[in-house]
Design an enzyme around this catalytic site. Sequence first.
Site, PDB file in Angstrom:
ATOM      1  CB  ALA A 119     -53.758  45.897  26.301  1.00  0.00           C
ATOM      2  CB  CYS A 120     -53.219  44.705  20.956  1.00  0.00           C
ATOM      3  SG  CYS A 120     -53.444  43.620  19.545  1.00  0.00           S
ATOM      4  N   GLY A 121     -51.189  42.042  21.969  1.00  0.00           N
ATOM      5  CA  GLY A 121     -49.960  41.339  21.632  1.00  0.00           C
ATOM      6  C   GLY A 121     -49.655  41.358  20.153  1.00  0.00           C
TER       7      GLY A 121
END
Length: 279
Positions: A119-121
């Site tokens: 979920a971490c850009g």
Amino acid sequence: MIDPAKSKTKTQVWVVENGTKRLRQDQLTTEEPLEIRLTSPSRTVAITMRTPGADFELAAGFLFSEGVINSKQDIHRMSYCTDESIDGEQRYNIINVQLQPGLNPNLQPLERHFYINSACGVCGKASIEALRLRGYAKITSDLAVKSEVIYSLSDQLRSHQGIFSATGGLHAAAVFDAEGKIGNLQEDVGRHNALDKLIGNALLSGDLPFNRHIVMVSGRSSFEILQKSVVAGIPLVCSVSAPSSLAVSVAEEFGITLVGFLRENRFNVYTGWQRIITA
């Protein structure tokens, strides 16, 4: 001693139908761990849950797609574990890989902490940057494929899945030529393992890169599927389901045509549409 290619396990199952029950024999997809070890330097580089069978291909494909080796010539020998202190059946769950003398493998690509959180850009950007730093160029294949050929791949994938037909519980990865003729198919409980087996088989037989071929996977296209496709030089990747956002980013960055939701006479093209010929 077990058969190392044992991919199915017998079981009994109660079938409940129309208010009645009956007991029958069934077959399950075998799932067991595979530990991949380097002998020098002595190190376990991966433990993956897989379906037994094509284990050497899986090990070779994993090491190649992760950048630890660059060719089959980097591998001196592969063998199952011979340690007598380990239970006989479990020896077939350990692959020892002896690299060529003097080879100093790059083990940094195995440190995957930068994309543990999907979920971490920022992690996504770092994972693409890691591929750039490994020196992989944009795929420039002039492969062009008719849409009718793309339509045919899903049915071909399913019809060639022998173990899936018996168990209903396996993923598959297959390679096709531009006319849609299937070359090889590998099955496994994991999509990424099936692709590693496919790539490893081609690596050991001298059939890489896949720069004039199509690869199709069951399920969805993830970052790992596209990462391995970049390393193998695959210009066109198809999947039955949707790609992840990071998979689309990798495909766009490295010039891969990415097809998803390929079912019967319909599919979506997320990147690289110029390789698809429509009427």
